[in-house]
Structures are given as C-alpha cells and as structure tokens.
Write a protein that holds these residues in place. Structure first.
Motif, PDB file in Angstrom:
ATOM      1  N   HIS A  21      -5.217  -6.490  -4.657  1.00  0.00           N
ATOM      2  CA  HIS A  21      -3.878  -5.912  -4.706  1.00  0.00           C
ATOM      3  C   HIS A  21      -4.024  -4.400  -4.818  1.00  0.00           C
ATOM      4  CE1 HIS A  21      -3.754  -6.281  -9.430  1.00  0.00           C
ATOM      5  NE2 HIS A  21      -4.927  -5.900  -8.988  1.00  0.00           N
ATOM      6  N   TRP A  22      -2.892  -3.708  -4.723  1.00  0.00           N
ATOM      7  CA  TRP A  22      -2.887  -2.250  -4.778  1.00  0.00           C
ATOM      8  C   TRP A  22      -2.421  -1.796  -6.144  1.00  0.00           C
ATOM      9  CZ3 TRP A  22      -5.335   0.023  -0.944  1.00  0.00           C
ATOM     10  CH2 TRP A  22      -5.451  -0.664   0.267  1.00  0.00           C
ATOM     11  N   VAL A  23      -3.197  -0.944  -6.796  1.00  0.00           N
ATOM     12  CA  VAL A  23      -2.879  -0.496  -8.157  1.00  0.00           C
ATOM     13  C   VAL A  23      -3.110   1.013  -8.265  1.00  0.00           C
ATOM     14  CG1 VAL A  23      -3.518  -2.707  -9.189  1.00  0.00           C
ATOM     15  CG2 VAL A  23      -5.234  -0.902  -8.982  1.00  0.00           C
ATOM     16  N   THR A  24      -2.627   1.589  -9.359  1.00  0.00           N
ATOM     17  CA  THR A  24      -2.904   2.999  -9.623  1.00  0.00           C
ATOM     18  C   THR A  24      -4.344   3.141 -10.092  1.00  0.00           C
ATOM     19  OG1 THR A  24      -2.244   2.841 -11.943  1.00  0.00           O
ATOM     20  CG2 THR A  24      -0.508   3.352 -10.339  1.00  0.00           C
TER      21      THR A  24
ATOM     22  N   TRP B 249       0.824  -1.206   0.000  1.00  0.00           N
ATOM     23  CA  TRP B 249       0.000   0.000   0.000  1.00  0.00           C
ATOM     24  C   TRP B 249       0.860   1.259   0.000  1.00  0.00           C
ATOM     25  CZ3 TRP B 249       0.084   3.899   3.702  1.00  0.00           C
ATOM     26  CH2 TRP B 249      -0.839   4.931   3.501  1.00  0.00           C
ATOM     27  N   ARG B 250       0.448   2.225  -0.825  1.00  0.00           N
ATOM     28  CA  ARG B 250       1.009   3.581  -0.807  1.00  0.00           C
ATOM     29  C   ARG B 250      -0.149   4.541  -1.010  1.00  0.00           C
ATOM     30  NH1 ARG B 250       4.276   1.329  -4.705  1.00  0.00           N
ATOM     31  NH2 ARG B 250       3.527   2.801  -6.278  1.00  0.00           N
ATOM     32  N   LYS B 251       0.011   5.782  -0.607  1.00  0.00           N
ATOM     33  CA  LYS B 251      -1.091   6.749  -0.640  1.00  0.00           C
ATOM     34  C   LYS B 251      -1.671   6.949  -2.027  1.00  0.00           C
ATOM     35  CE  LYS B 251      -0.022   9.460   3.488  1.00  0.00           C
ATOM     36  NZ  LYS B 251       0.282  10.805   4.037  1.00  0.00           N
ATOM     37  N   GLU B 252      -0.841   6.798  -3.061  1.00  0.00           N
ATOM     38  CA  GLU B 252      -1.332   7.050  -4.418  1.00  0.00           C
ATOM     39  C   GLU B 252      -2.029   5.840  -5.031  1.00  0.00           C
ATOM     40  OE1 GLU B 252       3.050   5.823  -4.905  1.00  0.00           O
ATOM     41  OE2 GLU B 252       1.791   6.918  -3.466  1.00  0.00           O
ATOM     42  N   LEU B 253      -2.091   4.711  -4.313  1.00  0.00           N
ATOM     43  CA  LEU B 253      -2.680   3.486  -4.850  1.00  0.00           C
ATOM     44  C   LEU B 253      -4.092   3.259  -4.320  1.00  0.00           C
ATOM     45  CD1 LEU B 253       0.389   1.060  -4.623  1.00  0.00           C
ATOM     46  CD2 LEU B 253      -0.320   2.516  -6.535  1.00  0.00           C
ATOM     47  N   THR B 254      -4.842   2.443  -5.040  1.00  0.00           N
ATOM     48  CA  THR B 254      -6.205   2.107  -4.632  1.00  0.00           C
ATOM     49  C   THR B 254      -6.340   0.591  -4.534  1.00  0.00           C
ATOM     50  OG1 THR B 254      -7.020   2.017  -6.919  1.00  0.00           O
ATOM     51  CG2 THR B 254      -7.142   4.137  -5.782  1.00  0.00           C
ATOM     52  N   LEU B 255      -7.330   0.149  -3.772  1.00  0.00           N
ATOM     53  CA  LEU B 255      -7.590  -1.280  -3.598  1.00  0.00           C
ATOM     54  C   LEU B 255      -8.353  -1.802  -4.809  1.00  0.00           C
ATOM     55  CD1 LEU B 255      -7.453  -3.734  -1.670  1.00  0.00           C
ATOM     56  CD2 LEU B 255      -9.681  -3.010  -0.788  1.00  0.00           C
ATOM     57  N   ASP B 256      -7.851  -2.882  -5.399  1.00  0.00           N
ATOM     58  CA  ASP B 256      -8.458  -3.413  -6.617  1.00  0.00           C
ATOM     59  C   ASP B 256      -8.633  -4.925  -6.487  1.00  0.00           C
ATOM     60  OD1 ASP B 256      -9.245  -3.207  -9.496  1.00  0.00           O
ATOM     61  OD2 ASP B 256      -7.472  -4.468  -9.776  1.00  0.00           O
ATOM     62  N   ARG B 257      -9.786  -5.427  -6.969  1.00  0.00           N
ATOM     63  CA  ARG B 257      -9.998  -6.876  -7.021  1.00  0.00           C
ATOM     64  C   ARG B 257      -9.504  -7.425  -8.354  1.00  0.00           C
ATOM     65  NH1 ARG B 257     -15.298  -7.334  -7.405  1.00  0.00           N
ATOM     66  NH2 ARG B 257     -15.490  -5.082  -7.511  1.00  0.00           N
ATOM     67  N   ILE B 258      -8.694  -8.451  -8.313  1.00  0.00           N
ATOM     68  CA  ILE B 258      -8.125  -9.042  -9.526  1.00  0.00           C
ATOM     69  C   ILE B 258      -9.238  -9.614 -10.393  1.00  0.00           C
ATOM     70  CG2 ILE B 258      -6.558 -10.825 -10.393  1.00  0.00           C
ATOM     71  CD1 ILE B 258      -5.046 -10.510  -7.674  1.00  0.00           C
ATOM     72  N   ASP B 259     -10.126 -10.391  -9.792  1.00  0.00           N
ATOM     73  CA  ASP B 259     -11.320 -10.884 -10.467  1.00  0.00           C
ATOM     74  C   ASP B 259     -12.456  -9.957 -10.078  1.00  0.00           C
ATOM     75  OD1 ASP B 259     -13.572 -12.130 -11.409  1.00  0.00           O
ATOM     76  OD2 ASP B 259     -13.301 -13.994 -10.291  1.00  0.00           O
ATOM     77  N   ASN B 260     -12.996  -9.220 -11.046  1.00  0.00           N
ATOM     78  CA  ASN B 260     -14.011  -8.225 -10.739  1.00  0.00           C
ATOM     79  C   ASN B 260     -15.315  -8.829 -10.250  1.00  0.00           C
ATOM     80  OD1 ASN B 260     -14.936  -5.504 -10.613  1.00  0.00           O
ATOM     81  ND2 ASN B 260     -13.731  -5.054 -12.424  1.00  0.00           N
TER      82      ASN B 260
END
Length: 212
Positions: A151-154, A130-141
């Motif tokens: 995982h954490w992604v832009t 995690w970093r402040k510029e990242l968001t929480l994302d589900r790999i399988d939507n």
C-alpha cells in the motif's frame, strides 16, 4: 558434504549454464551463464533453480523501455514518477550489486510476476492511492512485493514498519518505539536509551517523566 547438482547445459529462462566458476557464495555454486541476448553473467545456483533469476537483466531493461516508449507513461522523455519506484523495487530484490539487496532479495523478498511489467505496476499504483508524497510499503515486512501486501504510506508511517523498529507492549497495547515516543511526547532516543543502556523495566521506561 552434499553432492553438487550439475547445471551445465541447463536453461533457466533466457540463461543457459556454461560452467561452474569455482566460486561459492553463502554455500551456493556460482555458474557462468550465457543469456539469449548474448551477454554472459555469473549467477548463483539457488537463484537459477528457484526462478529468481531468468536473464542477465535484459528482460527488465526491455520492460522498462516498453513502459517508456509504448505505454505512454512518459512525457517529453521524462518517466512517470511511479516508474522510478518500480525500477527501485526490482533493483532491491533482484540486483545483487544493489546496496539494499541484502535487506530485500538477499533475505528472500521477491516481486510478483505480474509486477515485472511496468505498465501493470503503474496502473495498480494509480488505482490504489498513489500520490507524489507517498512511498511504497509492504504490510508484512517479511512478505513479497505483490498487490495484497503493498500500500502507499507516508515516510513516517513506513519508518514505523521497519524490521529494526522494536514493538513494545504495555497495559495491553502494542506499538513501535516511535509510536510510544509520539504518544508520550518523549524523544524516541530517550526511550531507546532507557531500554538498551539503562535497562529499565518497560513500565518505568514509559511512565517516568523526563528530567528537565
């Protein structure tokens, strides 16, 4: 018509069912319940029997307070940034009044049991990039919020994973419309119009230069 199961008097977590309100939502009975904390709320039968709803909301509030006052996740009365991500995740999946509920909890997306504890979620976040510029994302939507599917992604990467982002296969390569637009240096709205307005074949959509 199928017989309605009588849930009167049954306990689901902290909730005890009092009576059928007479209301129906998406074909499900809405029951009036009393929570152990004293609050009374209306909840759908499928949410009760599936374990999706276990309290009036007091459980999550207690976990939030615990994360704030016990686990040291806040400083000078300010919550850790990941705490707000945790809270928003639960709201999307469990609060029927949340604007985004229909796209998450409303279509069956749930939060795994261990992530109902703010401390566990925050510790996972800090250990997994995690970093402040990242968001929480589900790999399988279509999958749930759980360690194996998150995982954490832009924000740009997350946008590519939206259900509404069409995937296009050309010459054996499959990408979202946004990815093709970036690769070809063509605005995605132009590619969208070629597909949905002009109804061009995919080969022409991706290969014809933009008329200056």
């Amino acid at each position: 018509m199928s017989r309605i199961a009588d849930l009167t008097g049954r306990r689901f977590g902290r909730l005890v069912v009092l009576y059928d309100t007479g209301e129906r939502k998406d074909g499900h009975v809405v029951w009036h319940c009393r929570c152990d904390c004293g609050n009374e709320v209306d909840r759908r039968s499928d949410y009760l029997t599936s374990g999706h709803t276990k309290s009036c909301g007091c459980y999550n509030r207690e976990r939030a307070a615990e994360a704030h006052t016990v686990h040291g996740m806040s400083r000078r009365r300010k919550y850790h940034p990941v705490y707000w991500i945790w809270g928003a995740m639960l709201q999307r999946c469990e609060n029927q009044n949340c604007t985004y509920y229909k796209d998450y909890g409303g279509r069956g997306i749930t939060v795994c049991p261990e992530w109902h504890d703010a401390k566990i979620f925050i510790n996972w976040a800090l250990a997994n990039g995690w970093r402040k510029e990242l968001t929480l994302d589900r790999i399988d939507n279509d999958g749930n919020y759980e360690p194996s599917n998150c995982h954490w992604v832009t924000r740009k990467e997350q946008a590519r994973n939206r259900r509404s982002n069409r995937r296009i296969t050309f010459n054996g390569k499959t990408q979202t419309l946004a990815q093709w637009a970036e690769e070809l240096n063509i605005k995605d709205k132009i590619l969208w119009a070629r597909i949905n307005v002009l109804h061009w074949p995919i080969e022409r959509v991706l290969t014809e230069p933009v008329n200056s």
